[in-house]
Design a protein around this motif. Structure first.
Motif, short mmCIF file in Angstrom:
data_model
loop_
_atom_site.label_atom_id
_atom_site.label_comp_id
_atom_site.label_asym_id
_atom_site.label_seq_id
_atom_site.Cartn_x
_atom_site.Cartn_y
_atom_site.Cartn_z
N VAL A 35 0.86 -1.20 0.00
CA VAL A 35 0.00 0.00 0.00
C VAL A 35 0.89 1.24 0.00
O VAL A 35 2.03 1.19 0.45
CB VAL A 35 -0.93 0.05 1.23
CG1 VAL A 35 -1.97 -1.03 1.19
CG2 VAL A 35 -0.14 -0.02 2.53
N ILE A 36 0.34 2.32 -0.53
CA ILE A 36 1.07 3.60 -0.47
C ILE A 36 0.57 4.34 0.76
O ILE A 36 -0.64 4.51 0.95
CB ILE A 36 0.82 4.43 -1.74
CG1 ILE A 36 1.31 3.66 -2.97
CG2 ILE A 36 1.53 5.77 -1.65
CD1 ILE A 36 0.90 4.27 -4.29
N ALA A 55 1.35 -4.58 2.95
CA ALA A 55 0.01 -4.42 3.52
C ALA A 55 -0.10 -5.01 4.92
O ALA A 55 -0.91 -4.58 5.73
CB ALA A 55 -1.03 -5.06 2.60
N ASN A 56 0.76 -6.03 5.21
CA ASN A 56 0.66 -6.64 6.53
C ASN A 56 1.71 -6.09 7.51
O ASN A 56 2.17 -6.78 8.41
CB ASN A 56 0.79 -8.17 6.43
CG ASN A 56 2.11 -8.60 5.83
OD1 ASN A 56 2.80 -7.78 5.23
ND2 ASN A 56 2.48 -9.86 6.00
N VAL A 57 2.09 -4.82 7.32
CA VAL A 57 3.06 -4.19 8.23
C VAL A 57 2.46 -4.08 9.63
O VAL A 57 1.26 -3.82 9.80
CB VAL A 57 3.50 -2.80 7.69
CG1 VAL A 57 2.37 -1.80 7.73
CG2 VAL A 57 4.70 -2.26 8.44
N ASP A 94 -6.48 -4.39 10.38
CA ASP A 94 -7.20 -3.32 11.09
C ASP A 94 -7.78 -2.27 10.16
O ASP A 94 -8.85 -1.75 10.42
CB ASP A 94 -6.27 -2.63 12.10
CG ASP A 94 -5.83 -3.57 13.22
OD1 ASP A 94 -6.66 -4.40 13.61
OD2 ASP A 94 -4.68 -3.47 13.67
N ILE A 95 -7.06 -1.95 9.09
CA ILE A 95 -7.47 -0.81 8.26
C ILE A 95 -8.12 -1.25 6.94
O ILE A 95 -9.24 -0.86 6.62
CB ILE A 95 -6.27 0.13 7.98
CG1 ILE A 95 -5.58 0.52 9.30
CG2 ILE A 95 -6.70 1.33 7.18
CD1 ILE A 95 -6.48 1.17 10.35
N SER A 102 -9.21 0.28 0.28
CA SER A 102 -8.60 -0.41 -0.86
C SER A 102 -7.09 -0.28 -0.77
O SER A 102 -6.56 0.72 -0.28
CB SER A 102 -9.08 0.23 -2.16
OG SER A 102 -8.26 -0.19 -3.24
N THR A 103 -6.38 -1.31 -1.24
CA THR A 103 -4.91 -1.24 -1.24
C THR A 103 -4.41 -0.21 -2.26
O THR A 103 -3.24 0.12 -2.29
CB THR A 103 -4.29 -2.63 -1.57
OG1 THR A 103 -4.92 -3.14 -2.75
CG2 THR A 103 -4.47 -3.59 -0.42
N GLU A 104 -5.33 0.27 -3.10
CA GLU A 104 -4.94 1.28 -4.08
C GLU A 104 -5.07 2.70 -3.52
O GLU A 104 -4.61 3.66 -4.13
CB GLU A 104 -5.80 1.14 -5.34
CG GLU A 104 -5.50 -0.16 -6.10
CD GLU A 104 -6.49 -0.43 -7.22
OE1 GLU A 104 -7.27 0.49 -7.55
OE2 GLU A 104 -6.48 -1.54 -7.76
N ASP A 105 -5.74 2.83 -2.34
CA ASP A 105 -5.87 4.15 -1.70
C ASP A 105 -4.51 4.59 -1.14
O ASP A 105 -3.72 3.76 -0.69
CB ASP A 105 -6.87 4.11 -0.53
CG ASP A 105 -8.29 3.87 -1.01
OD1 ASP A 105 -8.56 4.15 -2.18
OD2 ASP A 105 -9.12 3.40 -0.20
N VAL A 106 -4.29 5.90 -1.12
CA VAL A 106 -3.13 6.43 -0.37
C VAL A 106 -3.60 6.61 1.07
O VAL A 106 -4.49 7.42 1.35
CB VAL A 106 -2.63 7.77 -0.95
CG1 VAL A 106 -1.47 8.31 -0.11
CG2 VAL A 106 -2.19 7.59 -2.39
N LEU A 107 -3.03 5.83 1.97
CA LEU A 107 -3.46 5.88 3.38
C LEU A 107 -2.62 6.88 4.16
O LEU A 107 -1.39 6.89 4.04
CB LEU A 107 -3.33 4.49 4.02
CG LEU A 107 -4.15 3.36 3.39
CD1 LEU A 107 -3.85 2.05 4.09
CD2 LEU A 107 -5.64 3.66 3.45
N THR A 108 -3.29 7.72 4.94
CA THR A 108 -2.56 8.64 5.82
C THR A 108 -2.48 8.01 7.20
O THR A 108 -3.49 7.83 7.88
CB THR A 108 -3.27 10.01 5.90
OG1 THR A 108 -3.38 10.54 4.59
CG2 THR A 108 -2.50 10.97 6.78
#
Length: 498
Positions: A35-36, A55-57, A94-95, A102-108
């Protein structure tokens, strides 16, 4: 006709099992992908540019990363969240799964520092101290956590020896119930307010009164607040509020009233002296008034509640109460150094945001304010089914807890007022809540005769502390985190340790 059983599995050797597990992990990473993510501080500062993360950090891996990005000399603990949901297992679980991202979203990913020291939950009552002849109404540790005082319906204030856990001094002089006690930020004086309409000052080292009572109020005293140490190194100005609708500011050295503020039209229920020199008063006239404490002028009136305002909390309450003292136990060499330390702690507590105020009311709601910025509330906190009796910010200001007569404690975001969780377990009204100094634990006192410790990570009861024989009116956690003291209708003071 006989049916065949399930086919037997071949037993694999240990090294084959290990290989399979490793292969599963690799496959899982391949399946989950990356993920970004953009890392952001709790104050809104972006750190670096967006990163590609697995993604599994886990939070532990994020902690290593943020310490590296911030170039910290030593590893510091952090908590991480996305859209106010904390990452406790993995980012994916969790998220992405939990919040349907979505794994394509930029997560803050918002990171916030945690206290380096850890307070262990108290687990047992080490002393039950008798001496008061009536209910204990107020329990309070000194700013450095070395002394403990109680105020009671038997008209006395008691100071207790925490080393031997025995009564030290009994301070006599009031002729009515002692409703409120408050330590000066430097710990050298203790003030008490009573139903006899007077405020008294005591010297904790001797248990002797400092002069005669401070008279002027025409009804009983409801609350006391000292001027913060970083604004006044001498710690000699004290505000008192009364059922008579007025607030008085006293000079404790000259022992006289400096100013009287009297624009409320009903009883004043609570006062707070803010770190920026503003004094806040809540009242049964449904308003909160903001005063300039140097001139006694009314700055603004905060309106919005539909019933009596019972309680208030400032996001800086903990550092204002403890002044120059922290968990390290360091003692300043003089008043000026103490003032410098207190100012540094206050600045660290507010960061780049204004001081925040929350008010709780008989209208079942709380209002969230930034009084120095606006007289309009930021948010109305709803959810309680009965009156809100007590509110308290965590020492780091990130969380807010509210205690209600609906038998519950609720948790809210300390910056936005957003609801986080409801802590249920008490079977009667909750009178008071108090935080551990590392902001990781919360204790609540209830009419059901118990104290409960809540773990803020799991949002569940960590420990149930029975022992009182009747309603528990007051509880305090020592600023150094070592002890909890509680008192109530059974006239017993209990000391709890881990």
């Amino acid at each position: 006709m006989a049916t065949k059983g399930p086919p037997r599995k071949k037993v694999k050797k240990n090294n084959t099992i290990t290989e399979d597990i490793n292969n599963d992990i690799i496959k899982q990473e391949e399946i989950l992908g990356t993920v970004i993510a953009q890392l952001k501080s709790i104050n809104g500062e972006m750190i670096g540019s967006p990163l590609n993360l697995p993604a599994n950090v886990t939070p532990e891996q994020l902690e290593l990363l943020i310490n590296q990005l911030l170039s910290n000399d030593e590893q510091l603990p952090y908590a991480f969240s996305v859209d106010d949901k904390e990452i406790t297992n993995t980012l994916y679980k969790d998220i992405i799964q939990g919040l349907k991202k979505s794994t394509e979203d930029v997560l803050t990913i918002v990171y916030q520092p945690q206290a380096i020291f850890r307070v262990r939950a108290v687990t047992r009552c080490t002393s039950t101290l008798n001496g008061h002849n009536d209910a204990i109404l107020s329990v309070s540790f000194s700013p450095d956590g070395t002394q403990l005082a109680t105020g009671s319906g038997d008209t006395t204030v008691r100071i207790w020896d925490l080393n031997t856990e025995t009564p030290h001094f009994t301070c006599k002089g009031h002729t009515g119930w002692v409703l409120y006690i408050s330590w000066s930020p430097n710990g050298r004086l203790l003030a008490s307010g009573s139903m006899d309409k007077t405020v008294r000052l005591w010297v904790p080292s001797t248990g002797k009164p400092l002069g005669d009572p401070l008279k002027g109020h025409t009804q009983w005293i409801t609350c006391l607040a000292w001027e913060p140490q970083h604004l006044n190194s001498k710690c000699n100005r004290l505000a008192s509020s009364s059922k008579d609708g007025t607030i008085r500011i006293w000079d404790t050295t000259l022992r006289k009233v400096v100013m009287t503020m009297s624009q409320h039209t009903a009883a004043v229920t609570c006062i707070k002296w803010g770190g920026d020199g503003l004094l806040y008063s809540s009242s049964r006239d449904k308003t909160i008034k903001v005063w300039d404490a140097t001139q006694g002028k009314l700055v603004k009136t905060l309106e919005g509640h539909g019933h009596w305002v019972n309680t208030m909390a400032l996001s800086t309450d903990f550092v204002l109460r403890t002044g120059a003292f922290d968990h390290t136990g360091k003692i300043p060499k003089d008043e000026n150094e103490a003032q410098e330390w207190a100012l540094a702690r206050y600045k660290a507590a507010i960061g780049n945001k204004p001081e925040r105020l929350v008010s709780g009311s008989d209208d079942f709601t709380m209002l969230f304010w930034e009084p120095s910025m606006s007289k309009k509330s930021i948010a109305r906190l709803t959810g309680h089914q009965k009156l809100v009796n007590h509110v308290s910010f965590s020492p780091d200001g990130h969380l807010l807890a509210s205690a209600s007569f609906d038998n519950s404690v609720k948790l809210w975001d300390g910056f936005t007022g957003k609801f986080i969780a409801s802590l249920k377990g008490h079977v009667c009204p909750v009178y008071q809540v108090c935080w551990s100094s590392d902001s990781r634990l919360l204790i609540s006192a209830s009419k059901d005769s118990t104290l409960k410790i809540w773990d803020l990570k799991t949002k569940k009861i960590k420990l149930d502390l029975p022992g009182h024989l009747d309603e528990v009116f007051s509880v305090d956690w020592s600023p150094n985190g070592e002890k909890v003291a509680s008192g109530g209708k059974d006239r017993q003071l209990k000391i709890w340790r881990n």
